[in-house]
Design a protein around this motif. Sequence first.
Motif, PDB file in Angstrom:
ATOM      1  N   TYR A  92       0.822  -1.215   0.000  1.00 43.36           N
ATOM      2  CA  TYR A  92       0.000   0.000   0.000  1.00 43.36           C
ATOM      3  C   TYR A  92       0.860   1.272   0.000  1.00 43.36           C
ATOM      4  O   TYR A  92       0.673   2.165  -0.828  1.00 43.36           O
ATOM      5  CB  TYR A  92      -0.906  -0.042   1.225  1.00 43.36           C
ATOM      6  CG  TYR A  92      -2.001   0.989   1.243  1.00 43.36           C
ATOM      7  CD1 TYR A  92      -3.216   0.747   0.636  1.00 43.36           C
ATOM      8  CD2 TYR A  92      -1.823   2.213   1.890  1.00 43.36           C
ATOM      9  CE1 TYR A  92      -4.240   1.681   0.660  1.00 43.36           C
ATOM     10  CE2 TYR A  92      -2.826   3.152   1.918  1.00 43.36           C
ATOM     11  CZ  TYR A  92      -4.035   2.891   1.305  1.00 43.36           C
ATOM     12  OH  TYR A  92      -5.025   3.826   1.328  1.00 43.36           O
ATOM     13  N   ASP A  93       1.821   1.354   0.893  1.00 39.94           N
ATOM     14  CA  ASP A  93       2.637   2.565   1.009  1.00 39.94           C
ATOM     15  C   ASP A  93       3.464   2.810  -0.253  1.00 39.94           C
ATOM     16  O   ASP A  93       3.608   3.952  -0.697  1.00 39.94           O
ATOM     17  CB  ASP A  93       3.553   2.476   2.226  1.00 39.94           C
ATOM     18  CG  ASP A  93       2.786   2.522   3.531  1.00 39.94           C
ATOM     19  OD1 ASP A  93       1.638   3.014   3.524  1.00 39.94           O
ATOM     20  OD2 ASP A  93       3.321   2.061   4.551  1.00 39.94           O
ATOM     21  N   ASP A  94       4.035   1.762  -0.824  1.00 41.84           N
ATOM     22  CA  ASP A  94       4.833   1.920  -2.044  1.00 41.84           C
ATOM     23  C   ASP A  94       3.967   2.388  -3.207  1.00 41.84           C
ATOM     24  O   ASP A  94       4.393   3.205  -4.028  1.00 41.84           O
ATOM     25  CB  ASP A  94       5.508   0.591  -2.416  1.00 41.84           C
ATOM     26  CG  ASP A  94       6.634   0.233  -1.463  1.00 41.84           C
ATOM     27  OD1 ASP A  94       7.161   1.144  -0.800  1.00 41.84           O
ATOM     28  OD2 ASP A  94       6.980  -0.955  -1.384  1.00 41.84           O
ATOM     29  N   ARG A  97       3.339   6.125  -3.121  1.00 42.31           N
ATOM     30  CA  ARG A  97       4.473   6.970  -3.508  1.00 42.31           C
ATOM     31  C   ARG A  97       4.808   6.886  -5.001  1.00 42.31           C
ATOM     32  O   ARG A  97       5.588   7.700  -5.498  1.00 42.31           O
ATOM     33  CB  ARG A  97       5.710   6.567  -2.689  1.00 42.31           C
ATOM     34  CG  ARG A  97       5.609   6.907  -1.210  1.00 42.31           C
ATOM     35  CD  ARG A  97       6.952   6.736  -0.517  1.00 42.31           C
ATOM     36  NE  ARG A  97       7.328   5.320  -0.445  1.00 42.31           N
ATOM     37  CZ  ARG A  97       7.069   4.544   0.594  1.00 42.31           C
ATOM     38  NH1 ARG A  97       6.420   5.028   1.632  1.00 42.31           N
ATOM     39  NH2 ARG A  97       7.462   3.281   0.600  1.00 42.31           N
ATOM     40  N   GLN A 155      -4.552   9.933  -1.865  1.00 44.04           N
ATOM     41  CA  GLN A 155      -3.413  10.357  -1.071  1.00 44.04           C
ATOM     42  C   GLN A 155      -2.248  10.865  -1.917  1.00 44.04           C
ATOM     43  O   GLN A 155      -1.239  11.308  -1.365  1.00 44.04           O
ATOM     44  CB  GLN A 155      -2.946   9.192  -0.189  1.00 44.04           C
ATOM     45  CG  GLN A 155      -3.998   8.790   0.839  1.00 44.04           C
ATOM     46  CD  GLN A 155      -3.476   7.776   1.817  1.00 44.04           C
ATOM     47  OE1 GLN A 155      -2.461   8.001   2.475  1.00 44.04           O
ATOM     48  NE2 GLN A 155      -4.169   6.659   1.949  1.00 44.04           N
TER      49      GLN A 155
END
Length: 212
Positions: A92-94, A97, A155
């Motif tokens: 999710y975080d990758d 970005r 996001q």
Amino acid sequence: MNALTPPVLDPAAVAKVPTQNRAKLRFEAVLLESERLLAQSGLERFSIPVLAERLDITRGSIYAYFPTHYAILNELVGRYLAEMETMYRNQYDDLIRSPLIESVRRVVHQAVEYHNNRPVARLLMLGGAVTDASYRAQEMLLARLGHMGREIWEQHEGSQGIPEDVDIFTVSVDLAVACFRRSVFQFGEITPAYRDAAIRAMYGFLEAYLDP
């Protein structure tokens, strides 16, 4: 019914998960042998009598947990879908970005690798819905992945409003899956050409709606 709300399923199509350790071992043994049988013979020879013979157990000991052979198939599909969702949740975080095109490439490449390395998952998930329950389970996963895509895009720095009248992220996942299914129907697996077609289909569709 909301796309993210679990559907009401036919009890005959749902496995009865045991709680005792000995029963759990037999439950898992049935699923493992089911995968082996499906890998060897596909759906044509798949049945509880055949499984009982291969496992050297009574049919009743299988029916105790799986009312029909569809319950076995649905349990396998449910596990494959859970694996895929976890695979993407872990990134999710990758994905947040990464630029949109890179996120799309990563998602498609990993889906292709997953299906091509798991012939039974490919058979049950991309060969056409086996049961109404498995169809609904797959549609729910696509909706959840689409919802995740929306969360990720929201996001991104500078992201603009996302259309509310069309579920663009779920539709983009549908487009990729359509490419996968066509490739499996033609070639038995997802080829590089269809992998790239899935990337173009997803990205091209999303790009038309999202301000880069």
